[in-house]
Scaffold this motif. Sequence first.
Motif, mmCIF file in Angstrom:
data_model
loop_
_atom_site.group_PDB
_atom_site.id
_atom_site.type_symbol
_atom_site.label_atom_id
_atom_site.label_comp_id
_atom_site.label_asym_id
_atom_site.label_seq_id
_atom_site.Cartn_x
_atom_site.Cartn_y
_atom_site.Cartn_z
ATOM 1 N N UNK A 245 0.848 -1.192 0.000
ATOM 2 C CA UNK A 245 0.000 0.000 0.000
ATOM 3 C C UNK A 245 0.887 1.246 0.000
ATOM 4 N N UNK A 246 0.721 2.166 -0.965
ATOM 5 C CA UNK A 246 1.600 3.349 -1.047
ATOM 6 C C UNK A 246 1.484 4.218 0.205
ATOM 7 N N UNK A 247 2.557 4.414 0.957
ATOM 8 C CA UNK A 247 2.472 5.197 2.196
ATOM 9 C C UNK A 247 2.067 6.651 1.975
ATOM 10 N N UNK A 248 2.494 7.236 0.864
ATOM 11 C CA UNK A 248 2.137 8.632 0.623
ATOM 12 C C UNK A 248 0.641 8.794 0.399
ATOM 13 N N UNK A 249 0.062 7.876 -0.365
ATOM 14 C CA UNK A 249 -1.384 7.933 -0.590
ATOM 15 C C UNK A 249 -2.141 7.685 0.712
ATOM 16 N N UNK A 250 -1.657 6.734 1.496
ATOM 17 C CA UNK A 250 -2.304 6.422 2.764
ATOM 18 C C UNK A 250 -2.254 7.627 3.698
ATOM 19 N N UNK A 251 -1.096 8.277 3.766
ATOM 20 C CA UNK A 251 -0.980 9.489 4.582
ATOM 21 C C UNK A 251 -1.952 10.561 4.102
ATOM 22 N N UNK A 252 -1.995 10.775 2.799
ATOM 23 C CA UNK A 252 -2.831 11.839 2.244
ATOM 24 C C UNK A 252 -4.304 11.601 2.541
ATOM 25 N N UNK A 253 -4.778 10.364 2.362
ATOM 26 C CA UNK A 253 -6.188 10.068 2.618
ATOM 27 C C UNK A 253 -6.527 10.228 4.099
ATOM 28 N N UNK A 254 -5.677 9.700 4.975
ATOM 29 C CA UNK A 254 -5.957 9.784 6.411
ATOM 30 C C UNK A 254 -5.880 11.231 6.893
ATOM 31 N N UNK A 255 -4.873 11.958 6.426
ATOM 32 C CA UNK A 255 -4.719 13.366 6.814
ATOM 33 C C UNK A 255 -5.914 14.192 6.358
ATOM 34 N N UNK A 256 -6.277 14.037 5.084
ATOM 35 C CA UNK A 256 -7.356 14.859 4.523
ATOM 36 C C UNK A 256 -8.687 14.569 5.208
ATOM 37 N N UNK A 257 -8.994 13.302 5.429
ATOM 38 C CA UNK A 257 -10.240 12.957 6.100
ATOM 39 C C UNK A 257 -10.319 13.530 7.491
ATOM 40 N N UNK A 258 -9.245 13.405 8.245
ATOM 41 C CA UNK A 258 -9.211 13.941 9.610
ATOM 42 C C UNK A 258 -9.331 15.452 9.605
ATOM 43 N N UNK A 259 -8.536 16.100 8.774
ATOM 44 C CA UNK A 259 -8.481 17.561 8.768
ATOM 45 C C UNK A 259 -9.803 18.179 8.327
#
Length: 467
Positions: A245-259
């Motif tokens: 699983x691409x870590x950058x994509x995972x970070x972006x999705x989790x960050x954006x949803x939370x924010x």
Amino acid sequence: MTPPGPLARRLTAAVRSATAVETSGIEPIPADDREGGPGSSFTLWFSSNVQFSSLTSGMLATAAFGLGWAQALLAIVLGSAVGAAAIGITSTFGPPKGVGLLVQTRLPFGRSGAAMTAVLVFFKACAWFAVNSILGAFAVQTLIGTGFGPAFSIVTVAQVAIALVGYGFIHLVQKAMALVLPLLFIGVSLYGFTESDLGSGFDAAKAGPLGFVGAFALVAAIQAARALSFSSYAADYTRYMPVDTPPRKLFLYAFTGTWLGSVWIASLGAAIGTIAFIGTPTDLVGQVLPGALATVTMLALGVSTITSSCLDCYSGALAWLIAGVRMARWQAVLVVGALGSAIGWFAGQGDYWKSFENFLIILGNWIAPWLAVMLVQRFLVRSRDEIPSRNFGPGFTAWLLGLLAAVPFMSQPGVFVGPIAESHPALGAYAAAVAFLTAGLIHYALTRRTRAGATRTTTDTHEEIPA
């Protein structure tokens, strides 16, 4: 009868898989059982932040600390970004090893140290379960016109039921809520933003000795602490994802949803705080919202607290197992539900506002240094030694020293106020930052020294460090 098409069959299979009771505990998830993509992290964390505790944390900014709405918005945006970044980064810890973050804590903290922090996470989860149960019960109580007891029972049973089914069902519920909750909250958002005083300025009387700088920093710290407190859970909801699983994509999705979820609802709370100080969801009906809109809002608040608190129940159960308690996952879920319900039942009989504020600040104070150790371990420590100490590792020492460094800055009125926070109230908002920086620097220094010593030993004895 026409047989179902390919899409219908896939949907049916996906729902059947998601609603099957999870049998795994804290052991690594085998590669063959991995599925799902990073997009599910967006829906999970977005839905989890669209809830009443986000509303109340934003309301503190204007109603309690005296910031104007625009000032509060800026503090909320910044604080939410810090917390969202923590969730985004820790979400990436799940796929590589297929275990939650608390299991990975054993390497820097040692097995005993990790068990102690797991106990703290367990009690944190029980406390959040209690907070959300109270808020959800208030909403359900207002919605159906019943007493606190029946409403509280409805909310707690629903939260425990979702957690009992497990990982797949939680993601399925959160995906559904990512569509439902915006529709339910859109009415109160339009009303709240249009009827409130968005041009309000700073109120020095409300801020008191904090002043503007202190009030702004405290609002940002509280908002960060809300999301930061869930960072210890994040890898629990990505450990079933494939290793690649691409870590950058995972970070972006989790960050954006939370924010997005955090900023939307907290800024709405700050707007409503310019109209009235809302103590419970019931007050929204009596002081702010008109009839039909109030009913829809109570439904939204009741549903949102349930979907958020099921995470506390699920991850709290995993923390209990990591602490060394021998039982099945479903049994640990019932333990969290029972203890959290007991706390919520007694706390729900009175006013929770000051306790809620202190609770969020305390969470940030001890989780911040823990997170610092884990980030340093992941991104800065380049050690081949993957065998955790049986007792306490350098990360545990760094965590404790980070906490001690923050003590003078801690400010929980009625509980404890450190000497620096007492003489300079505005600095009380920086306790978590002090703890984070201190723990991170100390852990890096300790592990660097350990690696240097290990290298010399290896050179002298011609032995390799265990992989």
